[in-house]
Each structure stands twice: as structure tokens, then as C-alpha cells.
Design a protein around this motif. Sequence first.
Motif, PDB file in Angstrom:
ATOM      1  N   GLU A  63       0.864  -1.183   0.000  1.00  0.00           N
ATOM      2  CA  GLU A  63       0.000   0.000   0.000  1.00  0.00           C
ATOM      3  C   GLU A  63       0.896   1.227   0.000  1.00  0.00           C
ATOM      4  N   LEU A  64       0.618   2.149  -0.909  1.00  0.00           N
ATOM      5  CA  LEU A  64       1.374   3.389  -1.011  1.00  0.00           C
ATOM      6  C   LEU A  64       0.423   4.542  -0.725  1.00  0.00           C
ATOM      7  N   THR A  65       0.776   5.366   0.254  1.00  0.00           N
ATOM      8  CA  THR A  65      -0.069   6.494   0.632  1.00  0.00           C
ATOM      9  C   THR A  65       0.639   7.794   0.272  1.00  0.00           C
ATOM     10  N   THR A  71      -4.482   6.319  -0.525  1.00  0.00           N
ATOM     11  CA  THR A  71      -3.754   5.054  -0.538  1.00  0.00           C
ATOM     12  C   THR A  71      -4.135   4.231  -1.753  1.00  0.00           C
ATOM     13  N   GLU A  72      -3.114   3.769  -2.477  1.00  0.00           N
ATOM     14  CA  GLU A  72      -3.293   2.891  -3.629  1.00  0.00           C
ATOM     15  C   GLU A  72      -2.510   1.606  -3.374  1.00  0.00           C
ATOM     16  N   MET A  73      -2.947   0.524  -3.976  1.00  0.00           N
ATOM     17  CA  MET A  73      -2.224  -0.739  -3.881  1.00  0.00           C
ATOM     18  C   MET A  73      -1.296  -0.845  -5.091  1.00  0.00           C
ATOM     19  N   ALA A  96      -7.836 -11.647  -6.093  1.00  0.00           N
ATOM     20  CA  ALA A  96      -7.745 -11.692  -4.628  1.00  0.00           C
ATOM     21  C   ALA A  96      -7.084 -10.421  -4.099  1.00  0.00           C
ATOM     22  N   LEU A  97      -6.085  -9.923  -4.814  1.00  0.00           N
ATOM     23  CA  LEU A  97      -5.425  -8.682  -4.390  1.00  0.00           C
ATOM     24  C   LEU A  97      -6.359  -7.481  -4.566  1.00  0.00           C
ATOM     25  N   GLU A 103     -10.773  -4.003   0.634  1.00  0.00           N
ATOM     26  CA  GLU A 103     -10.936  -4.190   2.085  1.00  0.00           C
ATOM     27  C   GLU A 103     -10.058  -3.224   2.866  1.00  0.00           C
ATOM     28  N   GLN A 104      -8.870  -2.916   2.342  1.00  0.00           N
ATOM     29  CA  GLN A 104      -7.930  -2.017   3.011  1.00  0.00           C
ATOM     30  C   GLN A 104      -8.284  -0.545   2.793  1.00  0.00           C
TER      31      GLN A 104
END
Length: 142
Positions: A63-65, A71-73, A96-97, A103-104
Motif C-alpha cells: 500500500e502506497l499512501t 492510498t493505492e495498492m 484476490a489482491l 478491504e484495506q
Amino acid sequence: MTLRIERVTDAATVLRGAHLFDEAIDPAATERFLASPTHHLLFAYDDEVADPMYPVGMISAAELTHPDKGTEMFLNELGVDELAQRRGIGAALVRALVDLAREQGCSGMWVGTEPDNVAAQATYRSTGSDSSEPFVAFTWEF
């Protein structure tokens, strides 16, 4: 094929999947990666193979904020055992990611790949992504 996807939380499991990574596993980097709640490593298992604890695929992400983007994955790496390729395992890991990113509370997810990596591009497109922008990557090696 009965696919099971699980989050990896210990270094011993990472070592069981060493064949899925591009480079040799670094124990210190593994511990640091696993210690961060914003780093994610998922393994895929095919319960119909001889050893149900043998991972057939993996996906890693962070996760990059950023102050103005939230925040992006970032999908860092996707790997599928050569003998298990072309069976939808990579796409299942990406989906799944995507679910985990939602969810995050991530606002989106992104990945970069080489222009000639046709297999990766097909996998990402099959999961709903569209590469509508050109992508240029610059790297620094230390």
C-alpha cells in the motif's frame, strides 16, 4: 483444480515458495516485508496436487499512501509456477489482491510491466484492468 489463496505471514512459508520469485529470497528483507501491515504476500495452492503445501503462484504488493492521492495498492510481483501456467492462477491472485485492496480502503491499484510481456498484460486485462495510458519506468540501482 481446487485453488486456495492464503496470505503469507511467516518466513518459512516464503521459503517454500522461493521458486516463484525472480531472485533468491533474502531473509532480512523477508522479515522486514512481513513485519509491515501495509505489505501483502499471497500464495496460491492447488489442493489437487501431490503436496497441498506447495505454492503454485504468488502475488506481492504494498500500500502506497500519498498526501494528494490517498492510498493505492501497488502490485509489485506476480509469479506462477511454470507447470501451473495458463490455468487462471495469475488472474485469481490478481482478483484476490483487488479484493484485499478494497478491504484495506485503497482508492485503486496499479502495476507496471514490460511492453513485450504479453502474458502479464493478458492476465491484467482479464481481471478488469485497462492500460489506457502509456507507461514509462525509470529505475535506480544501488
